[in-house]
Scaffold this motif. Structure first.
Motif, PDB file in Angstrom:
ATOM      1  N   GLU A  49      73.351  24.557  84.868  1.00 55.79           N
ATOM      2  CA  GLU A  49      72.543  24.579  86.082  1.00 55.79           C
ATOM      3  C   GLU A  49      71.254  23.792  85.862  1.00 55.79           C
ATOM      4  OE1 GLU A  49      72.039  28.270  88.726  1.00 55.79           O
ATOM      5  OE2 GLU A  49      70.143  28.172  87.610  1.00 55.79           O
ATOM      6  N   ASP A  50      71.168  22.602  86.438  1.00 57.88           N
ATOM      7  CA  ASP A  50      69.944  21.797  86.393  1.00 57.88           C
ATOM      8  C   ASP A  50      69.347  21.676  84.993  1.00 57.88           C
ATOM      9  OD1 ASP A  50      70.095  21.459  89.189  1.00 57.88           O
ATOM     10  OD2 ASP A  50      69.037  23.360  89.501  1.00 57.88           O
ATOM     11  N   GLY A  51      70.166  21.323  84.014  1.00 58.77           N
ATOM     12  CA  GLY A  51      69.686  21.129  82.654  1.00 58.77           C
ATOM     13  C   GLY A  51      69.580  22.405  81.848  1.00 58.77           C
ATOM     14  N   GLY A  52      69.826  23.526  82.468  1.00 60.72           N
ATOM     15  CA  GLY A  52      69.797  24.815  81.785  1.00 60.72           C
ATOM     16  C   GLY A  52      71.122  25.524  81.967  1.00 60.72           C
ATOM     17  N   THR A  53      71.069  26.840  81.918  1.00 59.89           N
ATOM     18  CA  THR A  53      72.280  27.647  82.017  1.00 59.89           C
ATOM     19  C   THR A  53      72.033  28.852  82.910  1.00 59.89           C
ATOM     20  OG1 THR A  53      72.850  27.052  79.734  1.00 59.89           O
ATOM     21  CG2 THR A  53      73.980  28.961  80.667  1.00 59.89           C
ATOM     22  N   ARG A  54      72.981  29.123  83.789  1.00 61.27           N
ATOM     23  CA  ARG A  54      72.990  30.386  84.535  1.00 61.27           C
ATOM     24  C   ARG A  54      73.882  31.322  83.722  1.00 61.27           C
ATOM     25  NH1 ARG A  54      69.793  32.981  87.616  1.00 61.27           N
ATOM     26  NH2 ARG A  54      69.326  30.936  88.470  1.00 61.27           N
ATOM     27  N   LEU A  55      73.318  32.404  83.227  1.00 63.79           N
ATOM     28  CA  LEU A  55      74.044  33.380  82.420  1.00 63.79           C
ATOM     29  C   LEU A  55      74.211  34.657  83.227  1.00 63.79           C
ATOM     30  CD1 LEU A  55      75.265  34.477  79.776  1.00 63.79           C
ATOM     31  CD2 LEU A  55      72.918  34.997  79.030  1.00 63.79           C
ATOM     32  N   ARG A  56      75.473  35.084  83.374  1.00 65.83           N
ATOM     33  CA  ARG A  56      75.789  36.313  84.103  1.00 65.83           C
ATOM     34  C   ARG A  56      76.463  37.288  83.152  1.00 65.83           C
ATOM     35  NH1 ARG A  56      77.433  32.091  87.239  1.00 65.83           N
ATOM     36  NH2 ARG A  56      76.185  31.777  89.112  1.00 65.83           N
ATOM     37  N   GLN A  57      76.126  38.553  83.320  1.00 61.74           N
ATOM     38  CA  GLN A  57      76.809  39.603  82.579  1.00 61.74           C
ATOM     39  C   GLN A  57      77.265  40.653  83.581  1.00 61.74           C
ATOM     40  OE1 GLN A  57      74.503  41.879  79.703  1.00 61.74           O
ATOM     41  NE2 GLN A  57      76.333  42.263  78.490  1.00 61.74           N
ATOM     42  N   SER A  58      78.463  41.173  83.378  1.00 61.54           N
ATOM     43  CA  SER A  58      78.963  42.223  84.264  1.00 61.54           C
ATOM     44  C   SER A  58      79.683  43.276  83.443  1.00 61.54           C
ATOM     45  CB  SER A  58      79.894  41.648  85.336  1.00 61.54           C
ATOM     46  OG  SER A  58      81.004  41.011  84.751  1.00 61.54           O
ATOM     47  N   ALA A  59      79.756  44.458  84.018  1.00 62.37           N
ATOM     48  CA  ALA A  59      80.483  45.553  83.396  1.00 62.37           C
ATOM     49  C   ALA A  59      81.184  46.348  84.483  1.00 62.37           C
ATOM     50  CB  ALA A  59      79.538  46.458  82.614  1.00 62.37           C
ATOM     51  N   LEU A  60      82.413  46.722  84.213  1.00 58.70           N
ATOM     52  CA  LEU A  60      83.208  47.578  85.080  1.00 58.70           C
ATOM     53  C   LEU A  60      83.455  48.866  84.309  1.00 58.70           C
ATOM     54  CD1 LEU A  60      85.297  48.133  87.458  1.00 58.70           C
ATOM     55  CD2 LEU A  60      86.978  47.120  85.911  1.00 58.70           C
ATOM     56  N   VAL A  61      83.121  50.001  84.901  1.00 55.65           N
ATOM     57  CA  VAL A  61      83.348  51.296  84.274  1.00 55.65           C
ATOM     58  C   VAL A  61      84.779  51.735  84.584  1.00 55.65           C
ATOM     59  CG1 VAL A  61      82.592  53.695  84.142  1.00 55.65           C
ATOM     60  CG2 VAL A  61      80.900  51.870  84.516  1.00 55.65           C
ATOM     61  N   GLY A  62      85.559  52.006  83.540  1.00 55.01           N
ATOM     62  CA  GLY A  62      86.948  52.425  83.711  1.00 55.01           C
ATOM     63  C   GLY A  62      87.895  51.263  83.504  1.00 55.01           C
ATOM     64  N   PRO A  63      89.153  51.459  83.794  1.00 51.93           N
ATOM     65  CA  PRO A  63      89.765  52.545  84.539  1.00 51.93           C
ATOM     66  C   PRO A  63      90.062  53.793  83.708  1.00 51.93           C
ATOM     67  CG  PRO A  63      91.444  50.958  83.987  1.00 51.93           C
ATOM     68  CD  PRO A  63      90.128  50.420  83.472  1.00 51.93           C
ATOM     69  N   GLY A  64      90.000  53.685  82.369  1.00 55.96           N
ATOM     70  CA  GLY A  64      90.305  54.827  81.516  1.00 55.96           C
ATOM     71  C   GLY A  64      89.177  55.851  81.492  1.00 55.96           C
ATOM     72  N   ARG A  65      89.430  56.959  80.804  1.00 56.46           N
ATOM     73  CA  ARG A  65      88.445  58.030  80.695  1.00 56.46           C
ATOM     74  C   ARG A  65      87.242  57.552  79.894  1.00 56.46           C
ATOM     75  NH1 ARG A  65      89.562  62.946  82.111  1.00 56.46           N
ATOM     76  NH2 ARG A  65      88.309  63.893  80.468  1.00 56.46           N
ATOM     77  N   ASN A  66      86.068  58.053  80.272  1.00 55.71           N
ATOM     78  CA  ASN A  66      84.816  57.670  79.639  1.00 55.71           C
ATOM     79  C   ASN A  66      83.787  58.764  79.904  1.00 55.71           C
ATOM     80  OD1 ASN A  66      83.551  57.022  82.298  1.00 55.71           O
ATOM     81  ND2 ASN A  66      85.126  55.432  82.280  1.00 55.71           N
ATOM     82  N   GLY A  67      82.557  58.538  79.509  1.00 60.60           N
ATOM     83  CA  GLY A  67      81.514  59.529  79.708  1.00 60.60           C
ATOM     84  C   GLY A  67      81.270  59.866  81.166  1.00 60.60           C
ATOM     85  N   VAL A  68      81.418  58.887  82.045  1.00 58.49           N
ATOM     86  CA  VAL A  68      81.245  59.133  83.481  1.00 58.49           C
ATOM     87  C   VAL A  68      82.333  60.089  83.970  1.00 58.49           C
ATOM     88  CG1 VAL A  68      81.277  58.066  85.770  1.00 58.49           C
ATOM     89  CG2 VAL A  68      80.041  56.962  83.901  1.00 58.49           C
ATOM     90  N   THR A  69      83.550  59.881  83.493  1.00 59.61           N
ATOM     91  CA  THR A  69      84.661  60.754  83.863  1.00 59.61           C
ATOM     92  C   THR A  69      84.343  62.207  83.515  1.00 59.61           C
ATOM     93  OG1 THR A  69      86.184  58.939  83.324  1.00 59.61           O
ATOM     94  CG2 THR A  69      87.146  61.129  83.592  1.00 59.61           C
ATOM     95  N   LEU A  70      83.853  62.420  82.285  1.00 54.79           N
ATOM     96  CA  LEU A  70      83.537  63.783  81.860  1.00 54.79           C
ATOM     97  C   LEU A  70      82.426  64.390  82.707  1.00 54.79           C
ATOM     98  CD1 LEU A  70      83.646  63.688  77.960  1.00 54.79           C
ATOM     99  CD2 LEU A  70      85.390  64.458  79.552  1.00 54.79           C
ATOM    100  N   ALA A  71      81.395  63.613  82.974  1.00 55.83           N
ATOM    101  CA  ALA A  71      80.279  64.123  83.783  1.00 55.83           C
ATOM    102  C   ALA A  71      80.748  64.499  85.188  1.00 55.83           C
ATOM    103  CB  ALA A  71      79.162  63.084  83.846  1.00 55.83           C
ATOM    104  N   ILE A  72      81.610  63.695  85.774  1.00 56.99           N
ATOM    105  CA  ILE A  72      82.135  63.989  87.115  1.00 56.99           C
ATOM    106  C   ILE A  72      82.993  65.249  87.086  1.00 56.99           C
ATOM    107  CG2 ILE A  72      83.698  63.167  88.928  1.00 56.99           C
ATOM    108  CD1 ILE A  72      82.615  60.305  88.277  1.00 56.99           C
TER     109      ILE A  72
END
Length: 176
Positions: A116-139
């Motif tokens: 991007e215009d001599g530099g870089t556009r850096l994106r980071q993303s995260a998807l929670v799941g689909p498997g069991r995780n800490g959010v699952t337990l809290a819910i």
């Protein structure tokens, strides 16, 4: 948002450095330990020493509300200087049956880079799941608070991602 809807968070930053420099940083799996409030240690396993599709790495995490846990991640996408993505597995069964099956991952993480215009556009993303995780337990413990639990976790993830992206930006721009 509800847990079964695949809660996702995305952040991005403009980096005044060329894509190859930023790529070098985002593919260093040990670097986020310097910035993340949760990730404590990370190392390649099974003889891997760099990102390749199918390579695995172990992470050790800590959270003030749920303690410490270990994960095993699998690199699932690698497009040189464009995309680095991995899924996180509950290898020890902290949140349910132990699994190394990517289809039952606790989370999916991804970096995307774009010139991007001599530099870089850096994106980071995260998807929670689909498997069991800490959010699952809290819910499961508080189903009446599901939306608040998901929102809180996404807020935590966003804060960690923003800290990591700013750390990468600073290192890339300083050349360090």
């Amino acid at each position: 948002m509800r847990g079964a809807e695949g809660p996702t968070v995305r952040c991005d930053v403009r980096v005044e450095a060329p894509v190859p420099r930023v790529w070098e940083l985002v593919t260093d799996i040990r670097l986020p330990v310097r910035f993340s409030p949760e990730l404590q240690r990370v190392a390649w396993v099974d003889g891997a020493d760099r990102p390749l599709v199918g390579a695995r790495f172990e992470g050790c995490n800590r959270h003030p509300q749920i303690g410490e846990w270990r994960t095993v991640s699998h690199v699932v996408e690698l497009d040189d200087q464009r995309v680095f993505a991995w899924v996180v597995m509950d290898a020890d069964g902290r949140y349910g049956e132990p699994t190394l099956d990517p289809a039952r991952s606790m989370a999916y993480w991804r970096y995307e880079l774009e010139a991007e215009d001599g530099g870089t556009r850096l994106r980071q993303s995260a998807l929670v799941g689909p498997g069991r995780n800490g959010v699952t337990l809290a819910i499961e413990r508080r189903p009446d608070r599901e939306e608040q639990i998901v929102a809180f976790r996404l807020k935590e993830l966003r804060a960690g991602m923003e800290a990591t992206l700013q750390g990468i930006r600073k290192l890339a721009e300083e050349g360090g």
